[in-house]
Design a protein around this motif. Structure first.
Motif, PDB file in Angstrom:
ATOM      1  N   THR A  83       0.829  -1.210   0.000  1.00 50.84           N
ATOM      2  CA  THR A  83       0.000   0.000   0.000  1.00 50.84           C
ATOM      3  C   THR A  83       0.860   1.256   0.000  1.00 50.84           C
ATOM      4  N   TYR A  84       1.868   1.303   0.877  1.00 53.69           N
ATOM      5  CA  TYR A  84       2.722   2.500   0.928  1.00 53.69           C
ATOM      6  C   TYR A  84       3.574   2.625  -0.331  1.00 53.69           C
ATOM      7  N   ASP A  85       3.928   1.493  -0.945  1.00 51.99           N
ATOM      8  CA  ASP A  85       4.701   1.537  -2.188  1.00 51.99           C
ATOM      9  C   ASP A  85       3.930   2.227  -3.323  1.00 51.99           C
ATOM     10  N   TYR A 123      -6.816   0.903   6.475  1.00 51.30           N
ATOM     11  CA  TYR A 123      -6.681   2.314   6.061  1.00 51.30           C
ATOM     12  C   TYR A 123      -6.382   3.228   7.251  1.00 51.30           C
ATOM     13  N   CYS A 124      -6.891   2.891   8.436  1.00 48.41           N
ATOM     14  CA  CYS A 124      -6.676   3.748   9.611  1.00 48.41           C
ATOM     15  C   CYS A 124      -5.190   4.105   9.802  1.00 48.41           C
ATOM     16  N   PRO A 125      -4.269   3.124   9.798  1.00 44.84           N
ATOM     17  CA  PRO A 125      -2.854   3.490   9.976  1.00 44.84           C
ATOM     18  C   PRO A 125      -2.321   4.405   8.874  1.00 44.84           C
ATOM     19  N   VAL A 126      -2.887   4.265   7.658  1.00 46.10           N
ATOM     20  CA  VAL A 126      -2.442   5.138   6.556  1.00 46.10           C
ATOM     21  C   VAL A 126      -2.821   6.586   6.866  1.00 46.10           C
ATOM     22  N   THR A 127      -4.026   6.785   7.424  1.00 46.18           N
ATOM     23  CA  THR A 127      -4.439   8.165   7.750  1.00 46.18           C
ATOM     24  C   THR A 127      -3.555   8.736   8.862  1.00 46.18           C
ATOM     25  N   LEU A 128      -3.138   7.876   9.784  1.00 47.24           N
ATOM     26  CA  LEU A 128      -2.242   8.336  10.863  1.00 47.24           C
ATOM     27  C   LEU A 128      -0.875   8.705  10.288  1.00 47.24           C
ATOM     28  N   THR A 129      -0.434   7.927   9.314  1.00 47.41           N
ATOM     29  CA  THR A 129       0.857   8.207   8.677  1.00 47.41           C
ATOM     30  C   THR A 129       0.772   9.486   7.852  1.00 47.41           C
ATOM     31  N   LYS A 130      -0.384   9.677   7.213  1.00 52.03           N
ATOM     32  CA  LYS A 130      -0.616  10.917   6.449  1.00 52.03           C
ATOM     33  C   LYS A 130      -0.522  12.124   7.372  1.00 52.03           C
ATOM     34  N   ALA A 131      -1.169  12.025   8.528  1.00 52.00           N
ATOM     35  CA  ALA A 131      -1.155  13.147   9.486  1.00 52.00           C
ATOM     36  C   ALA A 131       0.269  13.384   9.987  1.00 52.00           C
ATOM     37  N   ILE A 144      14.929  17.262  12.176  1.00 54.42           N
ATOM     38  CA  ILE A 144      13.892  16.244  12.453  1.00 54.42           C
ATOM     39  C   ILE A 144      13.302  15.728  11.133  1.00 54.42           C
ATOM     40  N   LYS A 145      13.110  16.659  10.198  1.00 52.45           N
ATOM     41  CA  LYS A 145      12.619  16.240   8.869  1.00 52.45           C
ATOM     42  C   LYS A 145      13.569  15.222   8.254  1.00 52.45           C
ATOM     43  N   GLN A 146      14.852  15.559   8.280  1.00 51.89           N
ATOM     44  CA  GLN A 146      15.833  14.665   7.634  1.00 51.89           C
ATOM     45  C   GLN A 146      15.842  13.296   8.289  1.00 51.89           C
ATOM     46  N   ARG A 147      15.629  13.266   9.597  1.00 53.18           N
ATOM     47  CA  ARG A 147      15.669  11.990  10.301  1.00 53.18           C
ATOM     48  C   ARG A 147      14.451  11.111   9.969  1.00 53.18           C
ATOM     49  N   PHE A 148      13.265  11.728   9.943  1.00 47.02           N
ATOM     50  CA  PHE A 148      12.048  10.903   9.838  1.00 47.02           C
ATOM     51  C   PHE A 148      11.368  10.896   8.471  1.00 47.02           C
ATOM     52  N   LEU A 149      11.372  12.063   7.789  1.00 47.43           N
ATOM     53  CA  LEU A 149      10.515  12.156   6.589  1.00 47.43           C
ATOM     54  C   LEU A 149      10.820  11.132   5.492  1.00 47.43           C
ATOM     55  N   PRO A 150      12.116  10.866   5.179  1.00 45.01           N
ATOM     56  CA  PRO A 150      12.348   9.867   4.118  1.00 45.01           C
ATOM     57  C   PRO A 150      11.703   8.519   4.448  1.00 45.01           C
ATOM     58  N   HIS A 151      11.616   8.182   5.727  1.00 40.71           N
ATOM     59  CA  HIS A 151      11.011   6.901   6.134  1.00 40.71           C
ATOM     60  C   HIS A 151       9.481   6.977   6.109  1.00 40.71           C
ATOM     61  N   GLU A 159      13.536   2.199   4.421  1.00 43.14           N
ATOM     62  CA  GLU A 159      12.708   1.473   5.391  1.00 43.14           C
ATOM     63  C   GLU A 159      11.496   2.342   5.742  1.00 43.14           C
ATOM     64  N   LEU A 160      10.315   1.725   5.744  1.00 37.74           N
ATOM     65  CA  LEU A 160       9.087   2.470   6.026  1.00 37.74           C
ATOM     66  C   LEU A 160       8.904   2.674   7.528  1.00 37.74           C
ATOM     67  N   TYR A 161       8.605   3.919   7.929  1.00 34.47           N
ATOM     68  CA  TYR A 161       8.117   4.180   9.288  1.00 34.47           C
ATOM     69  C   TYR A 161       6.664   4.597   9.154  1.00 34.47           C
ATOM     70  N   GLU A 162       5.736   3.773   9.642  1.00 37.89           N
ATOM     71  CA  GLU A 162       4.365   4.264   9.729  1.00 37.89           C
ATOM     72  C   GLU A 162       4.291   5.304  10.842  1.00 37.89           C
ATOM     73  N   GLY A 163       3.282   6.148  10.779  1.00 35.06           N
ATOM     74  CA  GLY A 163       3.105   7.173  11.803  1.00 35.06           C
ATOM     75  C   GLY A 163       2.019   6.815  12.799  1.00 35.06           C
TER      76      GLY A 163
END
Ligand SMILES: Cc1cc2nc3c(=O)[nH]c(=O)nc-3n(C[C@H](O)[C@H](O)[C@H](O)COP(=O)(O)OP(=O)(O)OC[C@H]3O[C@@H](n4cnc5c(N)ncnc54)[C@H](O)[C@@H]3O)c2cc1C
Length: 267
Positions: A83-85, A123-131, A144-151, A159-163
């Motif tokens: 889904t994230y891909d 879908y719920c986790p996707v909306t959390l990741t979107k937020a 902070i952007k550089q550390r987290f945003l690419p993931h 590597e994916l980090y969900e939010g």
């Protein structure tokens, strides 16, 4: 249904109307593929996740150490990656390689509409990741952007980090201004202490956005600040503990938990 997109003419009309023509040509094909996938393999995995493969809390390892891990089944993991891909979060904020420009929320919400027909709990986790992506992109410092945003925006290359977004405490759901979790400065970072009472995607997220109160701040919502909490490093160091998974009536595919923080390192 074999394809949630192709069999929904009204949806196709709306997508055509609201996307620019060159973007629509590309998106139409992607949505056709994703609509078929959602109605096929993803729906099958949804049934498994809902009936007998739902998330579980592994509280202790075999030596009795508290580990607060959340287990999700293999199909769930595959659905998350696939889904994230597709760029359901990533392409809101970064360029689509084939087009050379970003996507938008119309496209992303259309993808979400297709996915949630298979399982709202996917879908719920996707909306959390979107937020999470929105908050980081809009308000975080460059570091902070550089550390987290690419993931958080990963579409397969990183590597994916969900939010996740943790607001609710026992005394404050709607009344967020009643939040009590404390944030104390400890050198170059903050530490959190307290409890969040309804935290979805805890255990499966890479980074959580958490509301907390710094000392000397105003009462109510004005005294609240938002912190980016790297999940895994704090879990491994025993700085957070999942008390239990909520026993919900619906959206059981997404793990929602009670979580305690112990002078947890945050940013
Ligand atoms: C499936 C699920 C997932 C969740 N995931 C998360 C998450 O990831 N992160 C997170 O932070 N929270 C999460 N929550 C918690 C959710 O945000 C809270 O349940 C919500 O904010 C309501 O708070 P509450 O449950 O304390 O209810 P309350 O605030 O106590 O509300 C109870 C009732 O009182 C009414 N009410 C409240 N205040 C007023 C008012 N001022 N005037 C009139 N009526 C009022 C409400 O409408 C409601 O009917 C989740 C909840 C669910 C069900």
């Amino acid at each position: 249904m074999n394809n949630f997109y192709l069999e929904d003419q009204q949806l196709q009309r709306l997508v055509k109307r609201y996307l620019p023509p060159d973007f629509f040509t590309w998106a139409n094909k992607q949505l056709d593929d994703f609509g078929a996938h959602c109605a096929g393999a993803i729906s099958e995995r949804a049934v498994h996740t809902d009936r007998d493969g739902e998330p579980r809390l592994i509280k202790y390892d075999k030596f009795g150490n508290e580990i607060s891990k959340v287990w999700v089944n293999e199909g769930y993991q595959k659905t998350v990656q696939e889904t994230y891909d597709t760029g359901i979060v990533g392409y809101i904020h970064k360029d689509i390689p084939e087009l050379g420009h970003k996507g938008n929320y119309v496209y992303a919400f259309t993808q979400g509409y297709l996915l949630s027909q298979a399982e709202a709990g996917f879908y719920c986790p996707v909306t959390l990741t979107k937020a999470t992506a929105y908050l980081l992109d809009r308000y975080a410092t460059e570091a902070i952007k550089q550390r987290f945003l690419p993931h958080v925006l990963a579409t397969g290359e990183d590597e994916l980090y969900e939010g996740a977004t943790f607001l609710t405490e026992r005394q404050g759901g709607s009344d967020v201004g009643a939040n009590e979790v404390k944030a104390e400065l400890a050198g170059s970072y903050y530490q959190l202490t307290g409890e969040k009472y309804f935290a979805s995607n805890a255990g499966t997220c890479g980074v959580a956005m958490v509301l907390a109160r710094t000392a000397g701040g105003a009462p109510g919502t004005k005294g609240l600040s938002l912190f980016a909490v790297p999940w895994e490093e704090n879990r491994v160091n025993g700085k957070l503990r999942i008390r239990r998974l909520k026993d919900k009536l619906g959206v059981r595919a997404v793990p929602s938990v009670e979580v305690e923080f112990f002078r947890q390192k945050v940013i």
